[in-house]
Scaffold this motif. Structure first.
Motif, PDB file in Angstrom:
ATOM      1  N   LYS A  75      44.005  28.405  25.248  1.00  0.00           N
ATOM      2  CA  LYS A  75      43.030  27.634  24.843  1.00  0.00           C
ATOM      3  C   LYS A  75      43.515  25.825  24.318  1.00  0.00           C
ATOM      4  N   LEU A  76      44.286  26.365  23.502  1.00  0.00           N
ATOM      5  CA  LEU A  76      44.625  25.144  22.940  1.00  0.00           C
ATOM      6  C   LEU A  76      45.679  24.006  23.719  1.00  0.00           C
ATOM      7  N   MET A  77      45.219  22.362  23.159  1.00  0.00           N
ATOM      8  CA  MET A  77      45.481  21.136  24.014  1.00  0.00           C
ATOM      9  C   MET A  77      47.069  21.221  23.788  1.00  0.00           C
ATOM     10  N   SER A  78      48.180  21.709  24.575  1.00  0.00           N
ATOM     11  CA  SER A  78      49.195  20.954  24.179  1.00  0.00           C
ATOM     12  C   SER A  78      50.035  20.044  24.771  1.00  0.00           C
ATOM     13  N   VAL A  79      50.939  18.895  24.759  1.00  0.00           N
ATOM     14  CA  VAL A  79      51.399  17.918  25.299  1.00  0.00           C
ATOM     15  C   VAL A  79      52.773  17.467  25.176  1.00  0.00           C
ATOM     16  N   CYS A  80      53.787  17.889  26.042  1.00  0.00           N
ATOM     17  CA  CYS A  80      55.393  17.881  25.747  1.00  0.00           C
ATOM     18  C   CYS A  80      55.546  16.276  26.263  1.00  0.00           C
ATOM     19  N   ILE A  81      56.563  16.071  24.861  1.00  0.00           N
ATOM     20  CA  ILE A  81      56.794  14.252  25.388  1.00  0.00           C
ATOM     21  C   ILE A  81      58.401  14.353  25.059  1.00  0.00           C
ATOM     22  N   ALA A  82      59.622  14.753  26.007  1.00  0.00           N
ATOM     23  CA  ALA A  82      61.300  13.764  25.926  1.00  0.00           C
ATOM     24  C   ALA A  82      61.196  13.008  26.096  1.00  0.00           C
ATOM     25  N   ALA A  83      62.305  12.989  26.435  1.00  0.00           N
ATOM     26  CA  ALA A  83      63.097  11.544  26.297  1.00  0.00           C
ATOM     27  C   ALA A  83      63.774  11.568  28.068  1.00  0.00           C
ATOM     28  N   TYR A  84      63.638  10.342  28.607  1.00  0.00           N
ATOM     29  CA  TYR A  84      63.417   9.900  29.938  1.00  0.00           C
ATOM     30  C   TYR A  84      65.167  10.506  30.437  1.00  0.00           C
ATOM     31  N   GLU A  85      65.344  11.977  31.829  1.00  0.00           N
ATOM     32  CA  GLU A  85      66.755  12.305  31.504  1.00  0.00           C
ATOM     33  C   GLU A  85      66.537  12.276  33.104  1.00  0.00           C
ATOM     34  N   ALA A  86      67.865  11.976  33.787  1.00  0.00           N
ATOM     35  CA  ALA A  86      67.734  11.263  34.784  1.00  0.00           C
ATOM     36  C   ALA A  86      67.782  12.335  35.764  1.00  0.00           C
ATOM     37  N   THR A  87      68.411  13.758  34.980  1.00  0.00           N
ATOM     38  CA  THR A  87      68.275  14.394  36.318  1.00  0.00           C
ATOM     39  C   THR A  87      67.876  15.838  35.496  1.00  0.00           C
ATOM     40  N   GLY A  88      66.928  17.241  35.829  1.00  0.00           N
ATOM     41  CA  GLY A  88      66.524  17.972  35.246  1.00  0.00           C
ATOM     42  C   GLY A  88      66.173  17.819  34.223  1.00  0.00           C
ATOM     43  N   SER A  89      64.793  17.624  33.943  1.00  0.00           N
ATOM     44  CA  SER A  89      63.989  16.605  33.345  1.00  0.00           C
ATOM     45  C   SER A  89      62.659  18.182  32.986  1.00  0.00           C
ATOM     46  N   GLN A  90      62.777  17.603  31.740  1.00  0.00           N
ATOM     47  CA  GLN A  90      61.709  19.187  30.963  1.00  0.00           C
ATOM     48  C   GLN A  90      59.979  18.445  31.161  1.00  0.00           C
ATOM     49  N   VAL A  91      60.207  17.237  31.029  1.00  0.00           N
ATOM     50  CA  VAL A  91      58.744  16.296  31.153  1.00  0.00           C
ATOM     51  C   VAL A  91      58.418  16.741  32.839  1.00  0.00           C
ATOM     52  N   GLN A  92      59.295  16.327  33.744  1.00  0.00           N
ATOM     53  CA  GLN A  92      59.006  16.663  35.446  1.00  0.00           C
ATOM     54  C   GLN A  92      58.714  17.883  35.999  1.00  0.00           C
ATOM     55  N   MET A  93      59.652  18.690  34.948  1.00  0.00           N
ATOM     56  CA  MET A  93      59.093  20.337  35.130  1.00  0.00           C
ATOM     57  C   MET A  93      58.020  20.723  34.384  1.00  0.00           C
ATOM     58  N   ALA A  94      57.515  20.598  33.169  1.00  0.00           N
ATOM     59  CA  ALA A  94      56.497  20.527  32.594  1.00  0.00           C
ATOM     60  C   ALA A  94      54.882  20.404  33.314  1.00  0.00           C
ATOM     61  N   LEU A  95      55.175  18.261  33.905  1.00  0.00           N
ATOM     62  CA  LEU A  95      53.823  18.321  34.912  1.00  0.00           C
ATOM     63  C   LEU A  95      54.100  18.901  36.839  1.00  0.00           C
ATOM     64  N   GLU A  96      55.171  19.504  36.997  1.00  0.00           N
ATOM     65  CA  GLU A  96      54.782  19.965  38.274  1.00  0.00           C
ATOM     66  C   GLU A  96      54.668  22.077  38.072  1.00  0.00           C
ATOM     67  N   ARG A  97      54.342  22.050  36.705  1.00  0.00           N
ATOM     68  CA  ARG A  97      53.791  23.480  36.887  1.00  0.00           C
ATOM     69  C   ARG A  97      51.943  23.002  35.653  1.00  0.00           C
ATOM     70  N   GLY A  98      51.918  21.829  36.001  1.00  0.00           N
ATOM     71  CA  GLY A  98      50.559  21.990  36.373  1.00  0.00           C
ATOM     72  C   GLY A  98      50.203  21.755  34.171  1.00  0.00           C
ATOM     73  N   LEU A  99      51.161  21.534  33.398  1.00  0.00           N
ATOM     74  CA  LEU A  99      51.542  21.093  32.283  1.00  0.00           C
ATOM     75  C   LEU A  99      51.185  19.584  31.473  1.00  0.00           C
ATOM     76  N   PRO A 100      49.905  19.764  30.693  1.00  0.00           N
ATOM     77  CA  PRO A 100      50.597  17.988  30.126  1.00  0.00           C
ATOM     78  C   PRO A 100      51.780  17.680  29.397  1.00  0.00           C
ATOM     79  N   ALA A 101      52.258  16.679  30.128  1.00  0.00           N
ATOM     80  CA  ALA A 101      53.429  15.965  29.497  1.00  0.00           C
ATOM     81  C   ALA A 101      53.711  14.455  29.850  1.00  0.00           C
ATOM     82  N   MET A 102      54.348  13.558  28.765  1.00  0.00           N
ATOM     83  CA  MET A 102      55.133  12.670  29.561  1.00  0.00           C
ATOM     84  C   MET A 102      55.686  11.926  29.424  1.00  0.00           C
ATOM     85  N   ILE A 103      56.576  11.021  29.267  1.00  0.00           N
ATOM     86  CA  ILE A 103      57.766  10.396  28.554  1.00  0.00           C
ATOM     87  C   ILE A 103      57.873   9.737  27.306  1.00  0.00           C
ATOM     88  N   GLY A 104      58.263  10.244  26.722  1.00  0.00           N
ATOM     89  CA  GLY A 104      58.665   9.732  24.970  1.00  0.00           C
ATOM     90  C   GLY A 104      59.076  10.116  23.401  1.00  0.00           C
TER      91      GLY A 104
END
Length: 608
Positions: free
Chosen positions: A238-267
């Motif tokens: 029940k914590l709010m965890s926001v992922c930030i990671a640098a832009y990646e052309a492939t294998g993106s951490q942010v894209q994977m996290a958002l696809e899982r339904g987890l808060p994330a943005m490029i940063g």
């Protein structure tokens, strides 16, 4: 078979009468109003009793208002008829993220990591086309099942990239035929996420990670979050965890996290501050996040200090080269010494060290910075915190004069729930209305997918929500109160009143953003976009409405929803633009006598 909900057009406009026939104009408008009233959905239960519409006793005033309404609606209709629907972009733009063009940045002379930064000012105007989904794209699995299993065709990562992504990741993930499966069960001995989270909790003096909230930790900024396994575990607490990671052309951490339904943005903060105000997060976490913290004279650590709340924790876990011992090698120790020296200058206390995890706690004493003598970092001037939207990194301490300088352990002295009572009442009603609109039609606009039963909608379709003009986070609060299985990215426009500190104090995810620019995320990452008054707000800005709608279409998942709430003129303009996006759209009269309207849109799933 299309839903009858969308099958009735709101109105059909023909060529207007001669301007000399004003009386005929009035009659047309009155007839149009009658048609609108008869086809409107009366599904809204307003917070206050329905207001009786204004009745004009003055005939001249009635004529003038009717003429204005008629001309406005006629203009909107003719413009909609002239505008063409937009085509699809090429396959090369399937994962297009504006403002991040590494090759162009390198050619322009940017280096030392700044080529990975966000540079909207260098972006060329984009082609007016709709970003298409990949060939193998599938609608994500229903949440919470979608948190642990995602379709491999929905993210840009190859099997080889996946298998070479590190020992911890290979233990946490299993590769299926066309899926990625995430696992964080107790069977993992050393690097299990649950064990790691429990270890961090014990290091700050807790009996277990279930006590994080008791220690004042509700919001966590996870830097370089891998594929989101630590964040997924924190969400289960029940914590709010926001992922930030640098832009990646492939294998993106942010894209994977958002696809899982987890808060994330490029940063990242290689050269600029993050788009958060000072004193935003209770904990900042970095596990193998790739940042050399003692570079740039400690400015990266100063940025962490800026967004960390008083009494908050900075958790740093370096690469595990000695997993079974509690002592560090002399080489590793020498690498961390400059960090330890610098943290003393910014009033952090190293409270625990275990294996290769270090935890510092930020001071709660605002006077600490002024009492440090040797190599002290200066305090920023008053007014420095007025803007925190991608400003250059600074070498001074921020937030010391803020009204939000409240230790995380003293949360009760912050903003009280009754301060939001009226706002909460409005959004409770609005949420019930939105849900009642979406529920009967969530599956009605496309053939049922083979083998896919209809669960109670919109449970299956809506999880990642963006409130594009969040104000005080009222929609987010209503979602939590109604126990909806969603999370909300609360966006505060940079030229609106800066309510983001209040949103973050409520324990919600939020960010500052300029809607004249693209949002820092990958395509197809949100299920529902909510825009309350945004179009009216942006009307006087330099923003192009077409650019805004193209951006909304880019970040919206196929079969996703957009809800606009705005004045009649803005809604008419939005409906015309929605038609160009190929969105199904319908205007809904709130039936309370105001000029407010809803526009509910759904993005189709185009397979080409």
């Amino acid at each position: 078979m299309r839903s009858p909900w969308f099958s009735k057009p709101l109105a059909v406009f023909g060529r207007g009468p001669p301007t000399s026939s004003l009386l005929l104009c009035v009659v047309c408008v009155l007839g149009l109003i009658a048609i609108l009233g008869s086809t409107s959905l009366s599904v809204f239960d307003p917070v206050t009793p329905t207001r009786v519409p204004d009745i004009y006793s003055n005939y001249r005033r009635l004529k003038e208002q009717a003429a204005v309404d008629y001309l406005e609606l006629r203009t909107l209709s003719s413009e909609a008829g002239r505008q063409r629907e937009l085509g699809l972009c090429g396959r090369e733009l399937e994962n297009y993220v504006p403002c991040y063009n590494v090759s162009a940045n390198l050619l322009s002379g940017l280096k030392d990591g700044e080529e990975l930064d966000r540079h909207c000012e260098m972006s060329r105007p984009r082609e007016q086309c709709l970003v298409r989904p990949p060939k193998d794209y599938k609608i994500p699995l229903r949440w919470p099942a979608g948190k642990d299993v995602i379709w491999s065709g929905n993210v840009k990562i190859t099997k080889d990239q996946f298998l070479s992504s590190g020992s911890m990741t290979k233990r946490l993930m299993l590769l299926e035929e066309n899926q990625f499966a995430f696992h964080s069960e107790d069977g993992l001995i050393f690097d299990g996420v649950k064990d790691y989270s429990h270890q961090v909790a014990e290091m700050i003096g807790l009996g277990g990670d279930s006590e994080f909230v008791q220690a004042g930790v509700r919001t966590v900024l996870d830097i370089g979050c891998g594929f989101g396994s630590f964040g997924a575990h924190l969400v289960s607490l029940k914590l709010m965890s926001v992922c930030i990671a640098a832009y990646e052309a492939t294998g993106s951490q942010v894209q994977m996290a958002l696809e899982r339904g987890l808060p994330a943005m490029i940063g990242n903060f290689i050269s600029r501050q993050l788009p958060y105000p000072s004193l935003s997060f209770d904990m900042i976490h970095c596990a193998q996040c790739g940042i050399v913290w003692n570079k740039k004279d400690g400015m990266f650590l100063i940025e962490v200090d800026r967004v960390l709340k008083p009494g908050g924790y900075f958790v740093l876990t370096s690469p595990a080269s000695n997993p079974h011992g509690s002592s560090l090698s002399s080489k590793k120790r020498s690498m961390l010494t400059p960090i330890e020296e610098f943290t003393e200058k910014i009033c952090w206390n190293l409270i625990a060290q275990q294996d290769e995890t270090f935890i510092w706690q930020k001071t709660v004493d605002v006077h600490c910075y002024k009492t440090r003598k040797h190599g002290a970092i200066p305090v920023c001037n008053d007014g420095h915190d007025s803007s925190s939207y991608y400003q250059p990194l600074v070498s001074c301490i921020s937030g010391t004069t803020s009204n939000h300088w409240i230790p995380i352990q003293n949360r009760s002295s912050g903003v009280l729930p009754e301060d939001y009572f009226e706002d909460s009442q409005v959004w409770r009603s609005a949420l019930r209305n939105y849900w009642s609109l979406l529920s009967p039609i969530i599956f009605s606009d496309h053939p049922k997918r083979p083998g896919d039963e209809d669960p109670t909608p919109p449970f299956n379709m809506v999880h990642n929500v963006m409130d594009m003009n969040a104000q005080y986070g009222g929609l987010n609060a209503a979602m939590l109160e109604e126990k909806k299985l969603v999370w909300v990215m609360n966006v505060v426009p940079v030229r609106a009143p800066n309510t983001l500190p209040l949103i973050l104090d409520r324990g919600f995810a939020g960010v500052l953003h300029d809607w004249c620019e693209p949002f820092p995320t990958y395509p197809r990452t949100y299920d529902l976009l909510h825009a309350n008054g945004l179009l009216t707000h942006l009307n006087s800005e330099r923003c192009g409405m077409m650019d805004l709608f193209l951006e909304m279409d880019r970040i919206l998942r196929p079969e996703g929803w957009v809800i606009f709430s705005d004045k009649l003129g803005a809604i008419g303009m939005a409906q015309a633009l929605a038609m160009q996006m190929h969105w199904e759209a319908r205007v809904i009269d709130l039936d309370n006598g105001s000029d407010q309207r809803l526009l509910v849109c759904q993005k189709p799933f185009v397979k080409k």
